[in-house]
Design an enzyme around this catalytic site. Structure first.
Site, PDB file in Angstrom:
ATOM      1  N   ASP A 126      33.248 -24.956  40.340  1.00  0.00           N
ATOM      2  CA  ASP A 126      34.447 -24.414  39.704  1.00  0.00           C
ATOM      3  C   ASP A 126      34.379 -22.949  39.231  1.00  0.00           C
ATOM      4  O   ASP A 126      35.183 -22.130  39.596  1.00  0.00           O
ATOM      5  CB  ASP A 126      34.820 -25.277  38.494  1.00  0.00           C
ATOM      6  N   GLU A 159      24.168 -34.108  33.591  1.00  0.00           N
ATOM      7  CA  GLU A 159      25.037 -33.543  34.634  1.00  0.00           C
ATOM      8  C   GLU A 159      24.343 -32.352  35.315  1.00  0.00           C
ATOM      9  O   GLU A 159      24.379 -32.207  36.529  1.00  0.00           O
ATOM     10  CB  GLU A 159      26.364 -33.103  34.005  1.00  0.00           C
TER      11      GLU A 159
END
Ligand code: DGY
Length: 503
Positions: free
Chosen positions: A226, A457
């Site tokens: 992103d 993550e």
């Protein structure tokens, strides 16, 4: 070239019949532990007997055993019935590339569940072939922007309106090639194949209308990376002054210093609302009107690699027309990638399609053409040189941005942190080009990171601390499918140079 990766078959995929999953449902905790220990012992013996696991001391081994167990637990607890959420709360729906990677993790201990993951992923495929970045199966308030903001026209508003890196063919091939249930697997693959083919066609039609061989992303979310600095320059278009006020949910789960900034989010939403005004539905139009149009290395490398695997599947299924079509994409892809090579830097770069400029940032996706097998040997050598220099500046491999870049932030999402799935892809690619030592370094670092910080993550490349979400599904899948064994997603074909895929 040194022998390419060794790919032992997976464990016997005992799945729902006699594997740990089925037993867990009925057995008490003590019995489950015992079953798990037996299963694990069997799997290790199998691995040792084919000699593909390095010697590890007992302490290390028991830590890894615990991580394998935790990883299975994470997949089970993030299972929402046919699909797996990336992480409770932070990502409460089915994300496209997460899900495809997670399928390969499920396959290690529950093959039937693994097929189900892919089946659900394609259950909301758009009429035009697109598989969206997010499938909003069940209502959740914990994520923004949800289905009410996207408001896509399909069936009704069940998905986002953009796509994500096309990993599915990789997992489908992996699962088919290593299946313990060939009859069921054949049925599954026959059902999936045309859907994956339609999705790849969509990429070329909707995102490469001028037939350049490489596809565009029209939104940073399509890349999966992103807030990568690779498109800082391309993200300078004006923010829509009419943007409705919004409340971010990600910041209620994760520290703001680990997430994209407000300014970046405003631009993500500017694009979303712009596409929504065009009803999302006319890809040709979106391609023309989007103020953001970038040739991204992550999507293109994965698509190229996925085409190789789709071609392999087409050959197994005797689909000769599809083989020819896919070979056309591969040939064009070799040409398209040439434009992304920055000879001076010795790296691949993303490209802004509107200005035609190569983006200046050196990001971890620069090494993914190794995973695709589209880099030449000379390019591979330069990439290895660069990667080795990066690694002198951090303790752990592979940071998502060159650590010498002033924009490097060790905790902020795709602007520095390590992502295990990218580590796996880079390491896998390095092995194919014969750089086993560097591939081992990445694998060992990844093992150390998960030993130290758990199933996070992403990871800080300087300190090794975990960051972002916890109990993260694709990190668990990587522990099961990659770090626990030198396996995962085979490629039986040659990996370098135009037309080598035909040998
Ligand atoms: C997010 O919301 O962070 C996702 O990456 C978008 O798909």
């Amino acid at each position: 070239m040194a022998e390419i990766a060794r790919y032992p078959s997976l464990l016997p995929l005992t799945g729902k019949v006699d594997g740990p999953t089925a037993r867990a449902a009925s057995a008490g905790p003590a019995k489950q532990d015992k079953d798990h220990a037996l299963w694990r012992e069997k799997s290790l013996r199998r691995l040792f007997s084919i000699g593909h696991i390095e010697h590890e001391n007992e302490l290390e081994q028991s830590t890894r055993d615990q991580i394998v167990k935790d990883s299975m637990e994470v997949l089970r607890s993030n299972d929402r019935g046919g699909y797996t959420v990336p992480a409770e709360g932070l990502y409460p729906f089915q994300w496209n590339w997460d899900s495809a990677i997670v399928a390969a993790g499920w396959a290690v201990f529950d093959e039937l569940r693994a097929w189900e993951e892919l089946e659900t992923l394609f259950s909301d495929q758009w009429k035009d072939g697109m598989v969206a970045s997010i499938n909003f199966h069940k209502f959740s308030k914990t994520y923004f922007p949800g289905p009410e903001i996207w408001g896509t026209p399909e069936n009704p508003s069940k998905t986002s309106g953009i796509s994500q890196p096309p990993v599915a063919a990789l997992s489908a091939r992996f699962m088919y090639e290593h299946t313990a249930h060939p009859v069921e697997a054949k049925k599954n693959i026959e059902d999936l194949f045309p859907k994956i083919l339609a999705w790849h066609r969509w990429w070329y039609k909707a995102r490469d209308p001028n037939n350049t061989g490489v596809v565009a992303i029209l939104h940073p979310w399509e890349s999966g990376m992103d807030n990568s600095p690779a498109w800082d320059e391309s993200m300078t278009f004006p923010i829509d002054p009419t943007l409705p006020p919004y409340e971010r949910q990600d910041l209620t789960h994760v520290n703001a210093n680990m997430r994209p900034t407000k300014d970046t989010y405003d631009r993500y939403l500017t694009l979303l609302y712009r596409f929504k005004r065009e009803n999302f539905y006319d890809p040709d139009k979106l391609y023309e009107i989007s103020p953001f149009r970038v040739t991204d290395l992550c999507v293109n490398s994965i698509l190229f690699r996925a085409n190789r695997d789709l071609r392999w599947l087409a050959l197994q299924l005797g689909k000769t027309d599809a083989v020819a079509e896919i070979e056309g994409w591969l040939d064009n892809g070799f040409e398209g990638f040439k434009k992304l090579w920055d000879e001076e830097a010795g790296l691949f770069k993303c490209q802004d399609q509107i200005t035609g400029k190569l983006e200046d940032a050196a990001i971890s996706a620069a090494f993914l053409p190794l995973f695709a097998g589209v880099a030449t040997r000379e390019q591979a050598a330069r990439l290895v040189e660069n990667l080795s220099t990066w690694l002198k500046h951090v303790k752990y491999s592979v940071p998502s941005l060159d650590p010498q870049d002033p924009r490097f932030e060790q905790l902020r999402y795709w602007r520095g942190p390590i992502w295990l799935i990218i580590n796996w892809m880079i390491s896998n690619g390095l092995r194919h080009y014969g750089y086993d030592k560097l591939a081992d370094r990445i694998r060992n670092d990844s093992i150390e990171l998960t030993n130290k910080a758990g199933l996070r993550e992403y990871f800080d490349p300087v300190t090794g601390d975990g960051a972002g979400g916890t109990k993260f599904s694709w990190t668990a899948a990587m522990c099961l499918g990659w770090l626990d064994r030198n396996a995962v997603i085979a490629i039986g074909h040659k990996m370098s140079g135009p037309k080598d895929y035909l040998n």
